[in-house]
Design a protein around this motif. Structure first.
Motif, PDB file in Angstrom:
ATOM      1  N   GLU A   1      12.009   8.204  -0.697  1.00 42.40           N
ATOM      2  CA  GLU A   1      11.618   6.931  -1.314  1.00 42.40           C
ATOM      3  C   GLU A   1      10.460   7.130  -2.291  1.00 42.40           C
ATOM      4  O   GLU A   1      10.460   6.585  -3.396  1.00 42.40           O
ATOM      5  CB  GLU A   1      11.251   5.900  -0.242  1.00 42.40           C
ATOM      6  CG  GLU A   1      11.090   4.507  -0.769  1.00 42.40           C
ATOM      7  CD  GLU A   1      12.294   3.994  -1.553  1.00 42.40           C
ATOM      8  OE1 GLU A   1      12.079   3.348  -2.602  1.00 42.40           O
ATOM      9  OE2 GLU A   1      13.442   4.238  -1.160  1.00 42.40           O
ATOM     10  N   GLN A   2       9.470   7.938  -1.906  1.00 41.64           N
ATOM     11  CA  GLN A   2       8.335   8.216  -2.798  1.00 41.64           C
ATOM     12  C   GLN A   2       8.805   8.928  -4.065  1.00 41.64           C
ATOM     13  O   GLN A   2       8.427   8.564  -5.171  1.00 41.64           O
ATOM     14  CB  GLN A   2       7.287   9.069  -2.075  1.00 41.64           C
ATOM     15  CG  GLN A   2       6.549   8.341  -0.991  1.00 41.64           C
ATOM     16  CD  GLN A   2       5.691   9.283  -0.158  1.00 41.64           C
ATOM     17  OE1 GLN A   2       5.774  10.511  -0.245  1.00 41.64           O
ATOM     18  NE2 GLN A   2       4.852   8.699   0.696  1.00 41.64           N
ATOM     19  N   LYS A   3       9.636   9.958  -3.898  1.00 42.02           N
ATOM     20  CA  LYS A   3      10.112  10.733  -5.046  1.00 42.02           C
ATOM     21  C   LYS A   3      11.031   9.898  -5.922  1.00 42.02           C
ATOM     22  O   LYS A   3      10.991  10.009  -7.159  1.00 42.02           O
ATOM     23  CB  LYS A   3      10.832  12.000  -4.561  1.00 42.02           C
ATOM     24  CG  LYS A   3      11.236  12.930  -5.676  1.00 42.02           C
ATOM     25  CD  LYS A   3      10.009  13.495  -6.376  1.00 42.02           C
ATOM     26  CE  LYS A   3      10.404  14.573  -7.357  1.00 42.02           C
ATOM     27  NZ  LYS A   3       9.248  15.168  -8.016  1.00 42.02           N
ATOM     28  N   LYS A   4      11.831   9.061  -5.306  1.00 41.84           N
ATOM     29  CA  LYS A   4      12.747   8.204  -6.056  1.00 41.84           C
ATOM     30  C   LYS A   4      11.962   7.276  -6.984  1.00 41.84           C
ATOM     31  O   LYS A   4      12.351   7.064  -8.130  1.00 41.84           O
ATOM     32  CB  LYS A   4      13.607   7.398  -5.080  1.00 41.84           C
ATOM     33  CG  LYS A   4      14.888   6.888  -5.646  1.00 41.84           C
ATOM     34  CD  LYS A   4      15.718   6.273  -4.526  1.00 41.84           C
ATOM     35  CE  LYS A   4      17.057   5.841  -5.021  1.00 41.84           C
ATOM     36  NZ  LYS A   4      17.894   5.272  -3.981  1.00 41.84           N
ATOM     37  N   GLN A   5      10.849   6.750  -6.490  1.00 48.59           N
ATOM     38  CA  GLN A   5      10.016   5.873  -7.317  1.00 48.59           C
ATOM     39  C   GLN A   5       9.456   6.634  -8.523  1.00 48.59           C
ATOM     40  O   GLN A   5       9.415   6.105  -9.634  1.00 48.59           O
ATOM     41  CB  GLN A   5       8.873   5.266  -6.490  1.00 48.59           C
ATOM     42  CG  GLN A   5       9.332   4.335  -5.392  1.00 48.59           C
ATOM     43  CD  GLN A   5      10.222   3.222  -5.903  1.00 48.59           C
ATOM     44  OE1 GLN A   5       9.938   2.584  -6.908  1.00 48.59           O
ATOM     45  NE2 GLN A   5      11.330   3.001  -5.215  1.00 48.59           N
ATOM     46  N   ILE A   6       9.066   7.876  -8.309  1.00 47.81           N
ATOM     47  CA  ILE A   6       8.559   8.703  -9.412  1.00 47.81           C
ATOM     48  C   ILE A   6       9.669   8.970 -10.423  1.00 47.81           C
ATOM     49  O   ILE A   6       9.467   8.838 -11.627  1.00 47.81           O
ATOM     50  CB  ILE A   6       7.974  10.035  -8.870  1.00 47.81           C
ATOM     51  CG1 ILE A   6       6.706   9.753  -8.064  1.00 47.81           C
ATOM     52  CG2 ILE A   6       7.692  11.015 -10.006  1.00 47.81           C
ATOM     53  CD1 ILE A   6       6.213  10.922  -7.236  1.00 47.81           C
ATOM     54  N   LEU A   7      10.846   9.337  -9.938  1.00 47.88           N
ATOM     55  CA  LEU A   7      11.976   9.611 -10.834  1.00 47.88           C
ATOM     56  C   LEU A   7      12.382   8.353 -11.603  1.00 47.88           C
ATOM     57  O   LEU A   7      12.723   8.425 -12.788  1.00 47.88           O
ATOM     58  CB  LEU A   7      13.176  10.153 -10.054  1.00 47.88           C
ATOM     59  CG  LEU A   7      13.037  11.556  -9.480  1.00 47.88           C
ATOM     60  CD1 LEU A   7      14.254  11.920  -8.646  1.00 47.88           C
ATOM     61  CD2 LEU A   7      12.815  12.583 -10.576  1.00 47.88           C
ATOM     62  N   LEU A   8      12.340   7.210 -10.933  1.00 49.92           N
ATOM     63  CA  LEU A   8      12.700   5.963 -11.602  1.00 49.92           C
ATOM     64  C   LEU A   8      11.712   5.632 -12.720  1.00 49.92           C
ATOM     65  O   LEU A   8      12.094   5.097 -13.757  1.00 49.92           O
ATOM     66  CB  LEU A   8      12.779   4.807 -10.599  1.00 49.92           C
ATOM     67  CG  LEU A   8      13.955   4.864  -9.641  1.00 49.92           C
ATOM     68  CD1 LEU A   8      13.857   3.747  -8.616  1.00 49.92           C
ATOM     69  CD2 LEU A   8      15.275   4.800 -10.380  1.00 49.92           C
ATOM     70  N   LYS A   9      10.442   5.969 -12.498  1.00 47.34           N
ATOM     71  CA  LYS A   9       9.441   5.729 -13.549  1.00 47.34           C
ATOM     72  C   LYS A   9       9.681   6.635 -14.753  1.00 47.34           C
ATOM     73  O   LYS A   9       9.365   6.264 -15.880  1.00 47.34           O
ATOM     74  CB  LYS A   9       8.030   5.927 -12.999  1.00 47.34           C
ATOM     75  CG  LYS A   9       7.590   4.810 -12.093  1.00 47.34           C
ATOM     76  CD  LYS A   9       6.216   5.039 -11.531  1.00 47.34           C
ATOM     77  CE  LYS A   9       5.868   3.932 -10.555  1.00 47.34           C
ATOM     78  NZ  LYS A   9       4.613   4.157  -9.870  1.00 47.34           N
ATOM     79  N   GLU A  10      10.227   7.825 -14.494  1.00 47.77           N
ATOM     80  CA  GLU A  10      10.542   8.739 -15.588  1.00 47.77           C
ATOM     81  C   GLU A  10      11.755   8.279 -16.369  1.00 47.77           C
ATOM     82  O   GLU A  10      11.964   8.674 -17.502  1.00 47.77           O
ATOM     83  CB  GLU A  10      10.791  10.150 -15.042  1.00 47.77           C
ATOM     84  CG  GLU A  10       9.564  10.824 -14.489  1.00 47.77           C
ATOM     85  CD  GLU A  10       9.875  12.155 -13.837  1.00 47.77           C
ATOM     86  OE1 GLU A  10      11.050  12.572 -13.802  1.00 47.77           O
ATOM     87  OE2 GLU A  10       8.921  12.786 -13.349  1.00 47.77           O
ATOM     88  N   MET A  11      12.566   7.455 -15.735  1.00 46.31           N
ATOM     89  CA  MET A  11      13.776   6.946 -16.385  1.00 46.31           C
ATOM     90  C   MET A  11      13.461   5.645 -17.100  1.00 46.31           C
ATOM     91  O   MET A  11      12.705   4.827 -16.605  1.00 46.31           O
ATOM     92  CB  MET A  11      14.870   6.647 -15.359  1.00 46.31           C
ATOM     93  CG  MET A  11      15.553   7.804 -14.796  1.00 46.31           C
ATOM     94  SD  MET A  11      16.844   7.151 -13.703  1.00 46.31           S
ATOM     95  CE  MET A  11      17.804   8.599 -13.490  1.00 46.31           C
TER      96      MET A  11
END
Length: 176
Positions: A101-111
């Motif tokens: 969940e933490q990493k997904k939020q970071i990846l989503l911000k990069e998108m």
């Protein structure tokens, strides 16, 4: 590299299948490697070995979009995970869920998720849905709909669920 302990080998592969299932979006080799290495779930060489084996057995698909190669969980991989998921401890699953969940939020911000629509006639709207990651267009989908209401609904849903929808589209297109 030869991996000796069959139980650990199976657990590591299940961990990878679980990670791909929970991310529910295509992941590049760099993204999955960074995630697994940051959390020290396994070393680089084992990770690459297991990714290759999961692709060879049809549990992961390794595909290319315009500029990137990425991994996607296949239906066979999803079924295998559901069948053997109980072999992962509850503690490990909780740890994975939190990390993902933490990493997904970071990846989503990069998108960059872009959803817009325009009127193209009396009862015609063009919905333009995009996902851009690191200045690379991952998907650019244009859909013709007949109402303003449908156009708004599609845009709202895309903004909330673009990575998952994108993953589903890629999965459908590469499913054999």
């Amino acid at each position: 590299m030869f991996y000796d302990n069959t139980k650990q080998l199976a657990e590591h592969k299940l961990i990878l299948l679980y990670i791909f299932d929970k991310f529910s979006m295509p992941l590049t080799n760099g993204q999955i490697t960074q995630f697994v290495m940051e959390k020290d779930y396994m070393n680089y060489f084992l990770l690459q070995q297991f990714l290759g084996e999961l692709v060879n057995t049809g549990m992961l698909e390794y595909s290319k979009n315009t500029d990137n190669f990425f991994y996607v969980l296949t239906e066979k991989g999803r079924r295998t995970l559901q069948y053997f998921k109980n072999r992962l401890s509850n503690n490990l699953i909780q740890q994975l869920d939190q990390s993902i969940e933490q990493k997904k939020q970071i990846l989503l911000k990069e998108m960059q998720v872009i959803a817009d629509y325009s009127k193209n006639g009396e009862n015609e709207y063009i919905v333009d849905l995009k996902v851009i990651e690191n200045n690379i267009m991952l998907i650019d989908l244009k859909v013709n709909v007949v109402s303003n209401k449908h156009a708004k609904q599609m845009c709202e849903k895309w903004k909330k669920e673009a990575p998952s929808i994108y993953g589903d589209i890629i999965g459908l297109l590469i499913k054999s």
